[in-house]
Enzyme design. Structure first.
Site, PDB file in Angstrom:
ATOM      1  N   ASP A 153       0.871  -1.162   0.000  1.00  0.00           N
ATOM      2  CA  ASP A 153       0.000   0.000   0.000  1.00  0.00           C
ATOM      3  C   ASP A 153       0.925   1.234   0.000  1.00  0.00           C
ATOM      4  OD1 ASP A 153      -2.168   1.797   0.871  1.00  0.00           O
ATOM      5  OD2 ASP A 153      -1.151   1.682   2.810  1.00  0.00           O
ATOM      6  N   ASP A 155       0.175   5.221   1.242  1.00  0.00           N
ATOM      7  CA  ASP A 155       0.096   6.064   2.443  1.00  0.00           C
ATOM      8  C   ASP A 155       0.108   5.221   3.709  1.00  0.00           C
ATOM      9  OD1 ASP A 155      -1.020   7.508   0.161  1.00  0.00           O
ATOM     10  OD2 ASP A 155      -1.560   9.070   1.592  1.00  0.00           O
TER      11      ASP A 155
HETATM   12  P1  IMP Z   1      -3.263   4.367   0.036  1.00  0.00           P
HETATM   13  O1  IMP Z   1      -3.021   4.308   1.515  1.00  0.00           O
HETATM   14  O2  IMP Z   1      -1.971   4.356  -0.732  1.00  0.00           O
HETATM   15  O3  IMP Z   1      -4.230   3.334  -0.429  1.00  0.00           O
HETATM   16  O4  IMP Z   1      -3.861   5.838  -0.310  1.00  0.00           O
HETATM   17  C1  IMP Z   1      -5.056   6.288   0.260  1.00  0.00           C
HETATM   18  C2  IMP Z   1      -5.172   7.792   0.099  1.00  0.00           C
HETATM   19  O5  IMP Z   1      -5.049   8.197  -1.262  1.00  0.00           O
HETATM   20  C3  IMP Z   1      -6.537   8.305   0.491  1.00  0.00           C
HETATM   21  O6  IMP Z   1      -6.663   8.489   1.876  1.00  0.00           O
HETATM   22  C4  IMP Z   1      -6.641   9.626  -0.265  1.00  0.00           C
HETATM   23  O7  IMP Z   1      -6.115  10.681   0.533  1.00  0.00           O
HETATM   24  C5  IMP Z   1      -5.730   9.461  -1.472  1.00  0.00           C
HETATM   25  N1  IMP Z   1      -6.449   9.416  -2.762  1.00  0.00           N
HETATM   26  C6  IMP Z   1      -6.161  10.170  -3.837  1.00  0.00           C
HETATM   27  N2  IMP Z   1      -6.950   9.853  -4.864  1.00  0.00           N
HETATM   28  C7  IMP Z   1      -7.764   8.875  -4.468  1.00  0.00           C
HETATM   29  C8  IMP Z   1      -8.800   8.127  -5.140  1.00  0.00           C
HETATM   30  O8  IMP Z   1      -9.120   8.303  -6.311  1.00  0.00           O
HETATM   31  N3  IMP Z   1      -9.405   7.181  -4.384  1.00  0.00           N
HETATM   32  C9  IMP Z   1      -9.061   6.938  -3.103  1.00  0.00           C
HETATM   33  N4  IMP Z   1      -8.101   7.608  -2.454  1.00  0.00           N
HETATM   34  C10 IMP Z   1      -7.444   8.581  -3.123  1.00  0.00           C
HETATM   35 MG    MG Z   2      -2.632   3.139   3.498  1.00  0.00          MG
END
Ligand code: IMP
Ligand code: MG
Length: 433
Positions: A153, A155
């Protein structure tokens, strides 16, 4: 009668992992019986050492018993007409296991690092067990030489929430080491952009490091970025200025994705958007609504932090509304709480991981590991990788910060080099010294 326990259970089940809670309950019994809180004022060092050894033995035995229950569960899983295993009766929400989990070994290794058995006031915790499960999972994959694909993943897993993968990120050399040994890498993020440049802006530290490495060309197409959970796939290529090129849909999309037509996508996002707007009105949330090609979300202006209650209420309402809608029955979706925003995405990470497996020639679930921070049962986006039986995609490791991801990568490297030894004798010596 509705007891307080039942009320708590009903209200908080989406914030608990029942398998981990169950193991925690098993370990609480020897903790209560053996811990020596009075040794603090009786200053009895030998009692402390004896307690630690005794607790270590009892915890180890419990982990070995759970290991046996998982093996029995795996045998039930693979039967032609599966009947519920004993583990399933004890923990009804437990899913399938792709591999055996050497829990006793993993416990012993974590105990040498975290001194769980030496604690007198703090019982084995949720985090202790989460980390033991992660160690057991990587032990199983590495010892069986089965790790072929690792997906991450973005973030909170590789970088802090909303941040980017910068060149000084300590995960980078560790990921490069894995790649040099032939492990394929996928970054499976909810962040959904249609252009490669946007992913480069978030991931440039890693992409530039691969391009600058001695084996940059050899690694072409051995890393992919899956954006919008399961919607946009890009592959690493040193020739492109942003090191990523889009992959044609025919090379990664799964047959089931043929129902993700523009009409079905629009219908689902319309329902999601209306449900989000209802929550915004009902709770007067200080947010903007963002509609994208494959997602719809809400986010506050810079500097404003939404409360946990606002986020959880919104995600649970939206999820329920979508589940009950016709549009939500036609397509898989993921409504999740991103920490300070809420998004509804088409598809989810289980599809994202399966598409990466397909792109790399059909890697099996038992040979791939997804590392993520969101595994609670509702409102989380990594959870789908390991939830719903029909969508199971691979083994998982649940981390709580980028530092833990780094530690997990170190564990893999130590295990690959066979540097990990779990032995009782070393533990006994260390606690009785
Ligand atoms: P992950 O943890 O890498 O899955 O990223 C999640 C974060 O991506 C979310 O909390 C959003 O802040 C950001 N985000 C940006 N664009 C999108 C989208 O199109 N769908 C969902 N999350 C997005
Ligand atoms: Mg995440």
């Amino acid at each position: 009668m509705t007891t307080r326990y039942r009320v708590e259970y009903a209200l908080k089940t989406h914030r608990r992992d029942q398998f981990i809670e169950w193991i925690k309950g098993l370990l609480a019994v020897p903790f209560v019986l053996l811990s020596q809180p009075t040794a603090i004022y009786e200053n009895d060092k030998s009692a402390m050492g004896a307690m630690a050894i005794n607790a270590h033995d009892r915890y180890s035995q419990i982990m070995s018993d759970v290991e046996d229950l998982i093996n029995d569960h795996i045998a039930h899983q693979s039967a032609r007409h599966p009947t519920p295993s004993k583990l399933k009766l004890l923990v009804p929400s437990v899913g399938s296991f792709f591999t055996r989990l050497p829990l006793q070994d993993a416990f012993q290794w974590q105990d040498q690092k975290r001194f769980i058995s030496s604690r007198r006031f703090v019982a084995p915790s949720f985090n202790d067990i989460r980390l033991i499960l992660n160690t057991a999972q990587v032990m199983s994959l590495v010892r069986g030489s089965r790790l072929e694909l690792m997906t991450f993943d973005g973030d909170v897993t590789l970088y802090d929430d909303g941040d980017s993968l910068r060149p000084d990120n300590p995960c980078i050399p560790r990921i490069l080491e894995l790649m040099s040994k032939g492990v394929r890498i996928g970054i499976v993020t909810a962040a959904g952009y249609t252009e490669a440049e946007k992913y480069y802006e978030r991931l440039y530290g890693l992409l530039d490091a691969i391009a600058a490495s001695n084996f940059a060309n050899k690694l072409e197409h051995s890393l992919v970025v899956m954006g919008g959970e399961s919607n946009f796939l890009f592959t690493y290529t040193p020739d492109s200025p942003c090191k990523l090129a889009p992959v044609p849909a025919k090379d990664w999309q799964l047959p089931e994705m043929s129902s993700w037509t523009e009409d079905n996508v629009k219908a689902l996002l319309d329902v999601g958007e209306a449900a989000l707007k209802d929550c915004v009105d009902a709770m007067k949330l200080p947010v903007q609504v963002l509609r994208k090609t494959r997602a719809v979300g809400i986010f506050p202006s810079k500097g404003i932090k939404l409360s946990r209650e606002q986020l959880e209420e919104t995600v649970l309402v939206v999820q329920r509304v979508l589940e009950m809608s016709d549009a939500g029955k036609r397509l898989p979706f993921c409504a999740f709480n991103g920490g300070n925003d809420i998004f509804v995405d088409i598809g989810d990470k289980s599809w994202g991981v399966m598409a990466c497996q397909r792109y790399f020639g059909g890697i099996e679930g038992s040979k791939s590991l997804h590392v993520g921070d969101q595994f609670l049962s509702a409102g989380a986006n990594d959870f789908k990788v390991c939830s719903n039986i029909a969508r199971l995609s691979c083994t998982t490791a649940w981390i709580a910060s980028p530092a833990e991801t780094c530690a997990l990568l170190d564990e893999i490297s130590e295990l690959k080099a066979d540097k990990v030894h779990t032995d009782y004798a070393a533990f006994r010596d260390s606690v009785s010294a």
